[in-house]
Design an enzyme around this catalytic site. Structure first.
Site, PDB file in Angstrom:
ATOM      1  N   TYR A  20      16.778  50.153  90.688  1.00  0.00           N
ATOM      2  CA  TYR A  20      17.871  50.716  89.296  1.00  0.00           C
ATOM      3  C   TYR A  20      18.692  51.201  90.633  1.00  0.00           C
ATOM      4  CZ  TYR A  20      20.576  53.485  85.629  1.00  0.00           C
ATOM      5  OH  TYR A  20      21.671  53.680  84.927  1.00  0.00           O
ATOM      6  N   VAL A  80      19.786  40.854  76.506  1.00  0.00           N
ATOM      7  CA  VAL A  80      20.695  40.300  77.579  1.00  0.00           C
ATOM      8  C   VAL A  80      20.320  39.919  79.381  1.00  0.00           C
ATOM      9  CG1 VAL A  80      21.967  42.012  76.899  1.00  0.00           C
ATOM     10  CG2 VAL A  80      21.278  42.790  79.078  1.00  0.00           C
ATOM     11  N   PRO A 132      17.861  58.681  76.042  1.00  0.00           N
ATOM     12  CA  PRO A 132      16.760  58.934  75.968  1.00  0.00           C
ATOM     13  C   PRO A 132      15.862  58.136  77.131  1.00  0.00           C
ATOM     14  CG  PRO A 132      17.483  58.347  73.848  1.00  0.00           C
ATOM     15  CD  PRO A 132      19.494  58.583  75.319  1.00  0.00           C
TER      16      PRO A 132
END
Length: 312
Positions: free
Chosen positions: A154, A63, A191
């Site tokens: 993040y 992406v 995960p």
């Protein structure tokens, strides 16, 4: 019997994306699966077929590559003639202070999580505007409303995803048939924590309370039809948000020590490296992260903190 819808999912090879694809397949929709790793996508596609998907289409796509997203969207529309629901789940994580995370890893987190969401919107929204209908749902994070230690890339990316959804709503008010949804989970059993880039002194784990990827997927698909539904997924999310905004001085003082015992694994061995941020790693792709009981992990971390302070 309702007509099957066309549901495109990014990050479909693992975690929340895989759960979203499975849920759409179980209700008989056409599923279009995007992620970087083709073997994992084929595994998910086979599972979707067994669950009753009207059809499956595997499109290996990064992406972060705008041309790749354009090609994937074009291929999906060529196959089905429309896009009814698009759920953006693709995401990667890097742990470490801003000065410790290599620039290429830091930038890649932003490229995947934020720029990847923008790339998706750039090519999906025109299709939906031409149709006059459609739903785009982006999976953000509770961390998109906060600041937490050692996750600067993040945090920045997820704040951006949240703002992107709001901007899309403003820019497309002239198309009332389009909806833009946002889902913000807290800790999720996927995960992604084991796959993360790590450059700090401990490894990450899903913070308590932990929800399943299926629960997040169910909310994402529900929000696609009813965008007014609550975006937060997790019992503690609203309380944590309130602390961040109403008591910033207390939040800033407490978040460091609390994050260490709730959202990190202080006893696991630490291996520094980029994880799956720069390149896909198929080995850990799965629906669940299988990190065990979160409360047990918290207790283990507390014992480790005491041991380090007392030297015992």
């Amino acid at each position: 019997m309702s007509t099957p819808r066309v549901v495109l999912v990014t990050g479909a090879s693992s975690g929340i994306g895989e759960a979203t694809a499975r849920a759409a397949a179980s209700r008989g929709d056409h599923v279009v699966l995007l992620a970087r790793g083709e073997p994992s996508l084929e595994r998910v596609a086979e599972d979707c077929r067994q669950r009753g998907a009207a059809s499956t289409l595997v499109l290996p796509t990064d992406v972060a590559d705008d041309d790749g997203v354009r090609a994937a969207v074009t291929a999906a529309v060529a196959r089905h003639g429309r896009l009814d629901i698009v759920v953006g789940c693709a995401g990667v994580v890097a742990y470490g202070r801003i000065q410790d995370v290599p620039v290429e890893v830091f930038d890649r987190v932003l490229d995947t999580n934020l720029h990847g969401s923008a790339n998706l919107a750039r090519h999906v929204v025109p299709v939906m505007r031409d149709q006059g209908t459609g739903s785009l749902v982006l999976v953000g994070s509770l961390i998109g409303h906060l600041a937490v230690p050692d996750m600067s890339a993040y945090v920045l990316s997820k704040w951006g995803v949240r703002v992107l959804v709001r901007q899309l709503r403003v820019d497309n008010r002239d198309r009332p048939g389009l909806t833009f949804g946002y889902v913000a989970p807290g800790g999720v059993d996927t995960p992604i924590y084991r796959q993360a880039a790590t450059y700090g002194d401990s490894v990450g784990r899903p913070p308590f309370p932990v929800v399943t990827p299926e629960r997040v997927a169910a909310r994402a698909l529900a929000v696609a039809d009813r965008p007014w539904l609550p975006s937060q997924v997790g019992a503690a999310n609203e309380i944590i948000k309130l602390g961040y905004t109403a008591l910033p001085w207390a939040y800033d003082r407490l978040v460091g020590p609390l994050f260490r015992v709730i959202a990190q694994d202080l006893v696991a061995p630490v291996t520094h490296g980029p994880g799956n941020v720069l390149e896909p790693d198929q080995r850990l792709n799965a629906l669940r992260g299988d990190q065990g009981n979160a409360l047990v992990a918290v207790a283990r971390n507390v014992r480790e903190v005491v041991r380090r302070r007392t030297g015992r």
